[in-house]
Design a protein around this motif. Structure first.
Motif, PDB file in Angstrom:
ATOM      1  N   THR A   8      19.740   8.601 -13.756  1.00 49.99           N
ATOM      2  CA  THR A   8      18.618   8.271 -12.889  1.00 49.99           C
ATOM      3  C   THR A   8      19.008   8.431 -11.426  1.00 49.99           C
ATOM      4  O   THR A   8      19.930   7.773 -10.950  1.00 49.99           O
ATOM      5  N   PRO A   9      18.319   9.295 -10.681  1.00 53.69           N
ATOM      6  CA  PRO A   9      18.644   9.466  -9.264  1.00 53.69           C
ATOM      7  C   PRO A   9      18.036   8.347  -8.428  1.00 53.69           C
ATOM      8  O   PRO A   9      17.102   7.662  -8.847  1.00 53.69           O
ATOM      9  N   VAL A  10      18.583   8.150  -7.246  1.00 49.67           N
ATOM     10  CA  VAL A  10      17.991   7.223  -6.281  1.00 49.67           C
ATOM     11  C   VAL A  10      16.887   7.973  -5.555  1.00 49.67           C
ATOM     12  O   VAL A  10      17.134   8.988  -4.898  1.00 49.67           O
ATOM     13  N   LEU A  11      15.677   7.490  -5.666  1.00 46.15           N
ATOM     14  CA  LEU A  11      14.519   8.238  -5.198  1.00 46.15           C
ATOM     15  C   LEU A  11      14.607   8.570  -3.713  1.00 46.15           C
ATOM     16  O   LEU A  11      14.331   9.703  -3.292  1.00 46.15           O
ATOM     17  N   ASN A  12      15.021   7.611  -2.915  1.00 48.03           N
ATOM     18  CA  ASN A  12      15.086   7.853  -1.469  1.00 48.03           C
ATOM     19  C   ASN A  12      16.200   8.829  -1.080  1.00 48.03           C
ATOM     20  O   ASN A  12      16.206   9.334   0.037  1.00 48.03           O
ATOM     21  N   ASP A  13      17.126   9.094  -1.992  1.00 51.55           N
ATOM     22  CA  ASP A  13      18.201  10.049  -1.705  1.00 51.55           C
ATOM     23  C   ASP A  13      17.772  11.489  -1.944  1.00 51.55           C
ATOM     24  O   ASP A  13      18.411  12.416  -1.432  1.00 51.55           O
ATOM     25  N   ILE A  14      16.739  11.692  -2.736  1.00 53.28           N
ATOM     26  CA  ILE A  14      16.363  13.054  -3.110  1.00 53.28           C
ATOM     27  C   ILE A  14      14.995  13.457  -2.571  1.00 53.28           C
ATOM     28  O   ILE A  14      14.569  14.605  -2.762  1.00 53.28           O
ATOM     29  N   ALA A  15      14.298  12.527  -1.907  1.00 55.99           N
ATOM     30  CA  ALA A  15      12.932  12.826  -1.482  1.00 55.99           C
ATOM     31  C   ALA A  15      12.604  12.098  -0.194  1.00 55.99           C
ATOM     32  O   ALA A  15      13.232  11.093   0.161  1.00 55.99           O
ATOM     33  N   ASP A  16      11.602  12.610   0.506  1.00 55.46           N
ATOM     34  CA  ASP A  16      11.063  11.958   1.693  1.00 55.46           C
ATOM     35  C   ASP A  16       9.886  11.087   1.291  1.00 55.46           C
ATOM     36  O   ASP A  16       9.056  11.486   0.464  1.00 55.46           O
ATOM     37  N   ALA A  17       9.830   9.892   1.879  1.00 53.77           N
ATOM     38  CA  ALA A  17       8.808   8.919   1.525  1.00 53.77           C
ATOM     39  C   ALA A  17       7.591   9.041   2.430  1.00 53.77           C
ATOM     40  O   ALA A  17       7.706   9.225   3.637  1.00 53.77           O
ATOM     41  N   TYR A  18       6.413   8.931   1.826  1.00 53.69           N
ATOM     42  CA  TYR A  18       5.145   8.921   2.543  1.00 53.69           C
ATOM     43  C   TYR A  18       4.305   7.765   2.010  1.00 53.69           C
ATOM     44  O   TYR A  18       4.554   7.248   0.913  1.00 53.69           O
ATOM     45  N   ALA A  19       3.299   7.378   2.757  1.00 51.24           N
ATOM     46  CA  ALA A  19       2.387   6.332   2.312  1.00 51.24           C
ATOM     47  C   ALA A  19       1.002   6.621   2.865  1.00 51.24           C
ATOM     48  O   ALA A  19       0.854   7.141   3.970  1.00 51.24           O
ATOM     49  N   ILE A  20       0.000   6.304   2.071  1.00 51.04           N
ATOM     50  CA  ILE A  20      -1.376   6.433   2.533  1.00 51.04           C
ATOM     51  C   ILE A  20      -2.077   5.098   2.337  1.00 51.04           C
ATOM     52  O   ILE A  20      -1.862   4.408   1.344  1.00 51.04           O
ATOM     53  N   SER A  21      -2.898   4.725   3.290  1.00 53.83           N
ATOM     54  CA  SER A  21      -3.653   3.486   3.193  1.00 53.83           C
ATOM     55  C   SER A  21      -4.851   3.693   2.287  1.00 53.83           C
ATOM     56  O   SER A  21      -5.624   4.638   2.459  1.00 53.83           O
ATOM     57  N   LEU A  22      -4.993   2.811   1.320  1.00 55.37           N
ATOM     58  CA  LEU A  22      -6.151   2.826   0.420  1.00 55.37           C
ATOM     59  C   LEU A  22      -7.229   1.868   0.886  1.00 55.37           C
ATOM     60  O   LEU A  22      -8.217   1.649   0.181  1.00 55.37           O
ATOM     61  N   GLY A  23      -7.035   1.314   2.069  1.00 54.29           N
ATOM     62  CA  GLY A  23      -7.973   0.328   2.600  1.00 54.29           C
ATOM     63  C   GLY A  23      -7.287  -0.997   2.828  1.00 54.29           C
ATOM     64  O   GLY A  23      -6.260  -1.306   2.202  1.00 54.29           O
ATOM     65  N   ALA A  24      -7.862  -1.803   3.713  1.00 51.47           N
ATOM     66  CA  ALA A  24      -7.223  -3.058   4.110  1.00 51.47           C
ATOM     67  C   ALA A  24      -7.009  -3.996   2.935  1.00 51.47           C
ATOM     68  O   ALA A  24      -5.985  -4.683   2.847  1.00 51.47           O
ATOM     69  N   LYS A  25      -7.942  -4.054   2.009  1.00 50.22           N
ATOM     70  CA  LYS A  25      -7.814  -4.968   0.873  1.00 50.22           C
ATOM     71  C   LYS A  25      -6.854  -4.443  -0.185  1.00 50.22           C
ATOM     72  O   LYS A  25      -6.208  -5.222  -0.890  1.00 50.22           O
ATOM     73  N   ALA A  26      -6.764  -3.116  -0.315  1.00 47.32           N
ATOM     74  CA  ALA A  26      -5.947  -2.537  -1.382  1.00 47.32           C
ATOM     75  C   ALA A  26      -4.487  -2.409  -0.989  1.00 47.32           C
ATOM     76  O   ALA A  26      -3.591  -2.729  -1.772  1.00 47.32           O
ATOM     77  N   GLY A  27      -4.207  -1.939   0.225  1.00 50.12           N
ATOM     78  CA  GLY A  27      -2.833  -1.687   0.638  1.00 50.12           C
ATOM     79  C   GLY A  27      -2.518  -0.205   0.611  1.00 50.12           C
ATOM     80  O   GLY A  27      -3.418   0.648   0.597  1.00 50.12           O
ATOM     81  N   ALA A  28      -1.230   0.119   0.583  1.00 53.26           N
ATOM     82  CA  ALA A  28      -0.775   1.507   0.709  1.00 53.26           C
ATOM     83  C   ALA A  28      -0.208   2.013  -0.608  1.00 53.26           C
ATOM     84  O   ALA A  28       0.473   1.283  -1.341  1.00 53.26           O
ATOM     85  N   LEU A  29      -0.490   3.278  -0.891  1.00 50.90           N
ATOM     86  CA  LEU A  29       0.115   3.963  -2.027  1.00 50.90           C
ATOM     87  C   LEU A  29       1.292   4.783  -1.521  1.00 50.90           C
ATOM     88  O   LEU A  29       1.152   5.566  -0.578  1.00 50.90           O
ATOM     89  N   ASN A  30       2.432   4.606  -2.149  1.00 52.80           N
ATOM     90  CA  ASN A  30       3.632   5.350  -1.782  1.00 52.80           C
ATOM     91  C   ASN A  30       3.759   6.609  -2.628  1.00 52.80           C
ATOM     92  O   ASN A  30       3.476   6.598  -3.832  1.00 52.80           O
ATOM     93  N   TYR A  31       4.185   7.689  -1.980  1.00 55.91           N
ATOM     94  CA  TYR A  31       4.535   8.873  -2.742  1.00 55.91           C
ATOM     95  C   TYR A  31       5.731   9.554  -2.090  1.00 55.91           C
ATOM     96  O   TYR A  31       6.026   9.340  -0.905  1.00 55.91           O
ATOM     97  N   PHE A  32       6.411  10.373  -2.880  1.00 55.58           N
ATOM     98  CA  PHE A  32       7.673  10.966  -2.463  1.00 55.58           C
ATOM     99  C   PHE A  32       7.609  12.472  -2.675  1.00 55.58           C
ATOM    100  O   PHE A  32       7.085  12.952  -3.689  1.00 55.58           O
ATOM    101  N   VAL A  33       8.151  13.203  -1.695  1.00 55.53           N
ATOM    102  CA  VAL A  33       8.130  14.657  -1.738  1.00 55.53           C
ATOM    103  C   VAL A  33       9.564  15.162  -1.700  1.00 55.53           C
ATOM    104  O   VAL A  33      10.337  14.819  -0.791  1.00 55.53           O
ATOM    105  N   SER A  34       9.931  15.958  -2.687  1.00 59.64           N
ATOM    106  CA  SER A  34      11.278  16.511  -2.757  1.00 59.64           C
ATOM    107  C   SER A  34      11.595  17.285  -1.491  1.00 59.64           C
ATOM    108  O   SER A  34      10.760  18.019  -0.959  1.00 59.64           O
ATOM    109  N   ARG A  35      12.817  17.112  -0.994  1.00 62.11           N
ATOM    110  CA  ARG A  35      13.200  17.762   0.252  1.00 62.11           C
ATOM    111  C   ARG A  35      13.202  19.275   0.094  1.00 62.11           C
ATOM    112  O   ARG A  35      13.620  19.811  -0.925  1.00 62.11           O
ATOM    113  N   ARG A  36      12.737  19.945   1.124  1.00 64.37           N
ATOM    114  CA  ARG A  36      12.561  21.390   1.075  1.00 64.37           C
ATOM    115  C   ARG A  36      13.902  22.103   0.977  1.00 64.37           C
ATOM    116  O   ARG A  36      14.901  21.663   1.537  1.00 64.37           O
TER     117      ARG A  36
END
Length: 367
Positions: free
Chosen positions: A26-54
């Protein structure tokens, strides 16, 4: 169309490999990808997603496609992303394809039941689900934002950040495949993206009416297990009918196994959902050894409710039966296919990087 790299399903199921039973580290996610987040709205919070480094020499300007790969029940987003990245590299697609791994967060202590090493824990402000609610379009805690709507917003964010994106393949493995297969019927992707879907080894399926499969050969009922022990020419055929004794499983046609009692938050009627699924660009993947209760099958996580059991005993059988349902009753004009991957049981690190999966995950059209 049933496709197997071994030519015959018997050969595929008889094959074995270390990868079928032994997951990759199992790799460490933050070691192999860049982290992003998008707001789903004030009540919902943020969804995190990760993009493999180019890859060296690549730039955001070269990214015209994306593989968005959803984790399984253990929320193993790192392993899923690494499998997608390896698959892209072997297919020669790292230069033009983003590998994206979303992460549905679960708060502690509930997350202890669905937590993988190397994956960051939930933080204040994150959108939260339970270990299973996200799989079927459940809402983020304290909000009316569904996990399906969260994916809609993620796709829009990808298009905003990488405006040259043209095509996106949305895929999921195991629980992630349950999520993707149901999302298809309710998707609202942004304009300007061509979106296709690959469903890989789910534990259960969404049926759009009250019928369920029964295997047969030469017009006679046969045991489910014989459907993958063919001696050359064919697997089973299937007849579809409502269960003879539905009272023994009264909820088999209810959401998430059927379209009865769908949550209003999903925003579509049953007929609209069926039509959307029938029109989508969908393909299926299955590990040839993803059956039975032996090593590598993740039998402990197999859905054993009566609603799931009416779809078949194990994941491979359920997938084969759903292909027949799709081809004969749901969308015969699409001629959808299921690709069976030899030597792989329930292991994303085996299925995704396989030679058989490459043209399914990374089609050459639209490049």
């Amino acid at each position: 169309m049933l496709r197997s790299g071994a030519g015959a399903l018997l050969l595929a199921c008889a094959a074995s490999s270390v990868n079928a039973a032994t997951p990759a580290a199992t790799p460490v996610l933050n070691d192999i990808a860049d982290a992003y987040a998008i707001s789903l709205g004030a009540k919902a919070g943020a969804l995190n997603y990760f993009v493999s480094r180019r890859a060296p020499g690549s730039s955001d300007d070269t990214a015209v496609s994306a593989l968005v790969a959803f984790h399984g029940h253990p929320r193993d987003a790192g392993r899923t992303l690494a499998a997608g990245e390896l698959a892209a590299r072997q297919a020669g697609r790292v230069a033009d394809t983003l590998i994206v791994a979303p992460l549905f967060q679960v708060a502690s202590p509930a997350s202890e039941r669905c937590q993988s090493a190397g994956v960051p824990a939930a933080q204040p402000g994150d959108a939260l689900w339970t270990c299973s609610s996200w799989m079927a379009g459940g809402t983020a805690k304290g909000s009316s934002v569904t996990s399906f709507a969260a994916l809609d917003q993620l796709l829009a964010d990808l298009k905003r950040r990488w405006p040259r994106l043209q095509t996106v393949t949305v895929t999921g493995f195991s629980a992630g495949a349950q999520f993707v297969q149901r999302y298809i019927a309710f998707a609202n992707p942004p304009a300007g993206l061509s979106v296709r879907y690959v469903v890989a080894d789910p534990s259960s399926w969404l049926y759009f009416d009250d019928v369920r499969p029964a295997p047969q050969r030469n017009g006679q009922p046969v045991d489910w297990r014989s459907c993958t022990q063919t001696s050359g020419e064919s697997a089973c055929s299937y007849v579809f009918a409502a269960p003879a004794t539905p009272q023994q499983c009264p909820d088999y046609a209810s959401w998430k196994y059927g379209i009865a009692d769908m949550p209003a938050t999903l925003g579509r009627t049953a007929s609209e959902a069926r039509q959307r699924y029938a029109q989508a660009d969908v393909a299926y993947l299955q590990g040839a050894l993803d059956m039975g209760d032996g090593p590598g099958t993740a039998y402990r996580l197999l859905d054993k409710t009566c609603g799931a059991q009416l779809q078949g005993p194990y994941r491979l059988q359920r997938g084969l039966a759903y292909l027949a349902y799709d081809q004969h009753m749901l969308s015969p004009q699409k001629k959808r296919s299921l690709t069976v991957v030899p030597g792989c049981a329930h292991n994303v690190s085996c299925v995704f990087p396989s030679a058989e999966a490459a043209p399914v995950l990374f089609p050459t059209t639209g490049r």
